[in-house]
Design an enzyme around this catalytic site. Structure first.
Site, mmCIF file in Angstrom:
data_model
loop_
_atom_site.group_PDB
_atom_site.id
_atom_site.type_symbol
_atom_site.label_atom_id
_atom_site.label_comp_id
_atom_site.label_asym_id
_atom_site.label_seq_id
_atom_site.Cartn_x
_atom_site.Cartn_y
_atom_site.Cartn_z
ATOM 1 N N GLY A 572 0.813 -1.136 0.003
ATOM 2 C CA GLY A 572 0.131 0.082 -0.051
ATOM 3 C C GLY A 572 0.976 1.313 -0.109
ATOM 4 O O GLY A 572 2.030 1.073 -0.388
ATOM 5 N N SER A 573 0.247 2.372 0.525
ATOM 6 C CA SER A 573 0.695 3.721 0.487
ATOM 7 C C SER A 573 2.184 3.524 1.656
ATOM 8 O O SER A 573 1.895 2.976 2.306
ATOM 9 C CB SER A 573 -0.021 4.787 0.722
ATOM 10 O OG SER A 573 -0.398 4.879 2.007
ATOM 11 N N VAL A 576 0.939 4.915 5.189
ATOM 12 C CA VAL A 576 0.157 3.595 6.092
ATOM 13 C C VAL A 576 1.414 2.825 6.379
ATOM 14 O O VAL A 576 1.488 2.157 7.360
ATOM 15 C CB VAL A 576 -0.850 3.020 5.216
ATOM 16 C CG1 VAL A 576 -1.515 2.218 6.079
ATOM 17 C CG2 VAL A 576 -2.000 4.019 4.986
ATOM 18 N N GLY A 577 2.360 2.493 5.243
ATOM 19 C CA GLY A 577 3.467 1.545 5.644
ATOM 20 C C GLY A 577 4.302 1.823 6.703
ATOM 21 O O GLY A 577 4.611 0.970 7.405
ATOM 22 N N GLU A 594 5.837 -3.485 0.700
ATOM 23 C CA GLU A 594 5.819 -3.156 -0.771
ATOM 24 C C GLU A 594 4.945 -1.758 -0.812
ATOM 25 O O GLU A 594 3.651 -1.812 -0.744
ATOM 26 C CB GLU A 594 5.273 -4.211 -1.752
ATOM 27 C CG GLU A 594 5.197 -3.638 -3.176
ATOM 28 C CD GLU A 594 4.617 -4.768 -3.970
ATOM 29 O OE1 GLU A 594 4.113 -4.295 -5.033
ATOM 30 O OE2 GLU A 594 4.481 -5.871 -3.759
ATOM 31 N N CYS A 628 2.110 0.686 -8.498
ATOM 32 C CA CYS A 628 3.208 1.121 -7.792
ATOM 33 C C CYS A 628 4.716 1.230 -8.675
ATOM 34 O O CYS A 628 5.338 2.345 -8.498
ATOM 35 C CB CYS A 628 3.610 0.182 -6.652
ATOM 36 S SG CYS A 628 3.860 -1.386 -6.869
#
Length: 826
Positions: A572-573, A576-577, A594, A628
């Site tokens: 994800g982003s 948030v990661g 990732e 991505c």
């Protein structure tokens, strides 16, 4: 009719009209409030708030706030222009209900610019007076020039953002809750790439008459409830661990609620014939739509709210109203009826826990919508923390059974999964098209990746090899066993959910682990229940794979903090990661991340331009740029820049945008309106910063036509941020060193490409790029089952695929064996 003032409260709402207006330099009339509370200060929650009464044509002096973040909320009047930045070069236009976050230290000026004034609020996240002194008076002339220019050119008033973000109240698709109210959720109140330090979440509630919400928990964040509009009777807010406090709020009142381990609040409309509208402000990133975390408080909330209504309107009137059919009081969402099990063409609309398909324990219903036409694809009753616990415990139990299965029998499960996908390919394509807005080309591409991943994972049970190592001690051998980590938690995104879920789920299962999968709320079928059905049909032991469909407000960090998983695999982003990694490491779990990308595709002067154009178009516009690895930045040598740009624009213009069901469509819809609005704002920002529009795609609903920006520089926001959509930036360069510097000038490092006829020279340049993957004379979008996949910098941690996945989802255990009589020194 009795008064509501008989209801007592520990904390008092702050009324906009409760403070006499005063004169403030440059501000006209202002109602000032200090420290955010009227009676009863709240420790740890120093929030200043104030109301502006802006006259027609009002222009403020620029203000700088070095120690506080600022939120501007305008509730009445014509649009307001806000100029901000060191030279006031950025513009944001706010309509009624829009909210603008301005990070600390940023000078800004406000101008109505129209015939009538506007009314607004200022909310600060630190203690400060509203009526500030002017500290940047040198910028007043700049602000006046900007405002005068805007008044002459009204066509350019749409929001052009810089380091701040306007969040319009009407910009988010409303959600109908089980309690019968429409709510517009907004996460974190800003774009992901905006600088840290603001972190205020906002949302608008459209609450029907006689509304009673269920309890919400806010264990880690302060809350302010602002009632923007309501009837003359006001709105009752219950709050506290046991809803022991209550307050009546009228139009414009703010109620501060401090953070607490078990803090809940619920809002009851006290007006029988008028809806109310309210906002919530949060002092920490979170999501507005919480779900009942302490349902045992619901009877308390119902009893005390009804008592308040009866005091106000009389018991007979309340009883008569409640006797009406629910549809006449408020629209309600019925519990979803589970469809019959129909295979991949009709996946379960349930949680998949311990081998059973069941409803989630929460009362919230997640509506899964088609991003192209807005139709409902499915409805799920979402999972709560108890469901998460059940899923993880089931995975841990089933893992012990999986340990006893012969590796060749495990391989057979994956072989059956491959056959299932192949046999249901057409149905899976339809799901991808309907749920994701993916084109048929994208769907086939994603299915191919999934099949390769399943085939690779089928080899994992036979690759759990150990080693015997020598020892310096006589008669001793060292055995190194490869063992599964135990249980793996997987969180997948919405863009390639079928593959990106399977990318972690299948290798983790193949390595012997139990798995709990949480798909993105925009792709609960493709990224979740479909995968559950595949492995159920393939004969995987019940409970080894669990799928929980939920939303973060309903579970908080329960998915990350549960003691069962030893590895959390998140895609994800980057924003948030970062949180996922922090929570995982805090609980001694390994994070696999990732994250986002800002990939560069470099075209050298000797490149095959036709090939480079095709590769760049594929790299930018595949799945609407929602990948991505997509090439956000296309760097072209100045000697061939004009020719490349002309061919690239022509190529982009030729791509059909529209219904993803049409086999000719290349560019379908973005996943939701929030992503569409954010991309549109970013394009406007790039134009304001000097980019030239070579091709402007039409925006219609969630459809965003291919757009090409030229004359882009490294200082522009479109170069710094990941653009998750079909917008390409063309950047000329003069030397290869310059190209390498520009490509490396980013916080991300996921993928890249170099186009040149000299292959080894291309490799030499690729080795200088600070990114996890680079492809010579090809697209930036690649993933192969045995090649290490992952990024550098803020693009993530760890590598997946092949041996790397085996390493990530297993651990090594050293067991030594001494065959003789060990001699000890004492």
């Amino acid at each position: 009719m009795t008064s509501t003032h008989s209801i007592t409260t520990q904390l008092s709402p702050i009324s906009f009209t409760s403070v006499d207006p005063c004169r403030a330099p440059g501000w006209g009339r202002a109602r000032e409030l200090v420290n955010g509370t009227a009676t009863g200060n709240v420790p740890g929650f120093a929030l200043s708030a104030g109301g502006l009464e802006l006259s027609a044509g009002f222009l403020s002096d620029p203000l700088e706030h070095p120690n506080t973040d600022t939120v501007l909320l305008f509730t009445e009047g014509d649009p307001v222009w806000v100029f901000y930045g060191d030279d006031l070069r950025y513009l944001a236009v706010q309509e009624q209900g829009d909210l603008l976050t301005i990070r600390r230290g940023t000078p800004y000026a406000v101008s109505t610019g129209f015939d009538r004034g506007a009314t607004g609020y200022v909310v600060r996240s630190d203690e400060c007076l509203f009526a500030d002194t002017v500290v940047r008076s040198d910028l007043r002339d700049v602000a006046q020039r900007h405002a005068a220019a805007r008044r002459k050119n009204q066509s350019r008033t749409p929001s052009v953002n810089g380091g701040c973000t306007v969040v319009p109240f009407d910009s988010v698709e409303p959600v109908l809750t089980p309690q019968g109210h429409r709510i517009r959720p907004l996460v974190d109140g800003r774009h992901e790439a905006d600088p840290p330090g603001m972190g205020i979440s906002v949302g608008g509630l459209e609450v029907p008459a006689w509304f009673l919400a269920k309890a919400h928990m806010h264990p880690r964040t302060d809350v302010i409830v602002l009632v923007v509009d309501c009837g003359k009777e006001g709105a009752l807010t219950l709050h506290g661990e046991h809803l022991e406090h209550d307050a009546v709020q009228y139009r414009g009142d703010l109620l501060p609620i401090k953070k607490g381990r078990k803090y809940a609040h619920t809002v009851q409309n006290l007006s029988p014939d008028k809806s109310i509208r309210a906002y919530e402000f949060r002092s920490q990133p979170t999501v507005l739509i919480d779900n009942p975390q302490i349902p045992e408080l619901q009877p308390t909330a119902t009893e005390r709210a009804r008592a308040a209504l009866e005091r106000l309107h009389g018991a007979d009137a309340v009883a008569a109203h409640l006797a009406q059919p629910p549809a006449q009081r408020a629209a309600r969402v019925a519990s979803p009826t589970p469809p019959a099990h129909g295979g991949a063409g009709s996946p379960r609309r349930h949680q998949f826990i311990a081998g059973e398909w069941r409803d989630g324990s929460m009362n919230k219903v997640l509506v899964d919508r088609n991003p192209y036409d807005g139709t409902t694809v499915a409805e799920f009753r979402i999972a709560g923390a108890d469901d998460i616990d059940d899923a993880y415990r089931a995975a841990a139990r089933a893992k012990l059974e999986w340990d006893q299965v012969n590796p060749y029998a495990k391989r057979t499960v994956f072989e059956r999964a491959v056959r299932y996908v192949e046999e249901h390919e057409d149905a899976i394509v339809e799901i991808i098209v309907d749920e994701l807005g993916g084109t048929r080309l994208k769907a086939m591409f994603e299915i191919g990746l999934v099949l390769n991943m399943l085939k690779e994972s089928a080899t994992f049970p036979l690759r759990m090899e150990g080693r015997i190592l020598p020892s310096p001690i006589d008669d001793k051998e060292n055995r190194v066993y490869r063992e599964p980590v135990g249980v793996v938690g997987v969180i997948s995104p919405f863009n390639f959910p079928f593959f990106l879920s399977m990318k972690s789920v299948a290798p983790a299962l193949g390595a012997g682990n139990g798995v709990v999968l949480k798909p993105h709320e925009d792709s609960p079928i493709t990224g979740g229940t479909l995968i559950g059905e595949i492995f159920e049909a393939a004969g995987l032991p019940a409970g080894l794979l669990n799928v929980v469909v939920t939303e973060i407000p309903a579970i908080g960090d329960a998915f990350l903090e549960h003691p069962a998983p030893r590895v959390i695999s998140f895609t994800g982003s980057s924003a948030v990661g970062r949180h996922v990694a922090e929570v995982a490491v805090r609980h001694f779990k390994k994070p696999l991340l990732e994250l986002g990308g800002n990939s560069a595709l470099i075209v050298l002067a000797d490149a095959d331009l036709d090939l480079a154009v095709d590769a760049a178009a594929f790299s930018r516009f595949t799945h609407q740029g929602q990948i991505c690895m997509s090439a956000n930045r296309i760097l072209v040598h100045r000697d061939v820049y004009e020719e490349f740009a002309a061919k690239f624009v022509a190529k982009a213009k030729s791509l059909q945008t529209g219904d993803p069901r049409d086999s000719e469509t290349i560019v379908g819809p973005l996943i939701n309106q929030r992503q569409t609005a954010a991309l549109a704002a970013l394009v406007e920002q790039g134009i304001a910063e000097g980019a030239t529009v070579a091709l402007r795609g039409e925006v219609n609903g969630n459809l965003f036509g291919p757009t090409v920006l030229t004359d882009v520089t490294t200082a522009m926001s479109v170069m710094r941020q990941e653009m998750f959509g079909p917008v390409a930036c063309l950047i000329p360069f003069d030397t290869e060193d310059e190209a390498v510097d520009v490509a490396n000038d980013t916080d991300f490092g996921l993928s890249g490409a170099v186009h040149t006829r000299d292959l080894e020279h291309g490799v030499a340049i690729a080795k200088r790029l600070h990114t996890g993957m680079v492809h010579i004379n090809d697209t930036t979008i690649h993933d192969e089952p045995i090649v290490p996949f992952g990024g550098e910098k803020q693009s993530g941690f760890g590598r997946l695929n092949g041996d790397r996945s085996l390493d990530e989802f297993t651990t090594l255990k050293w067991i030594s064996v001494h065959r003789g009589r060990r001699q000890f020194p004492y």
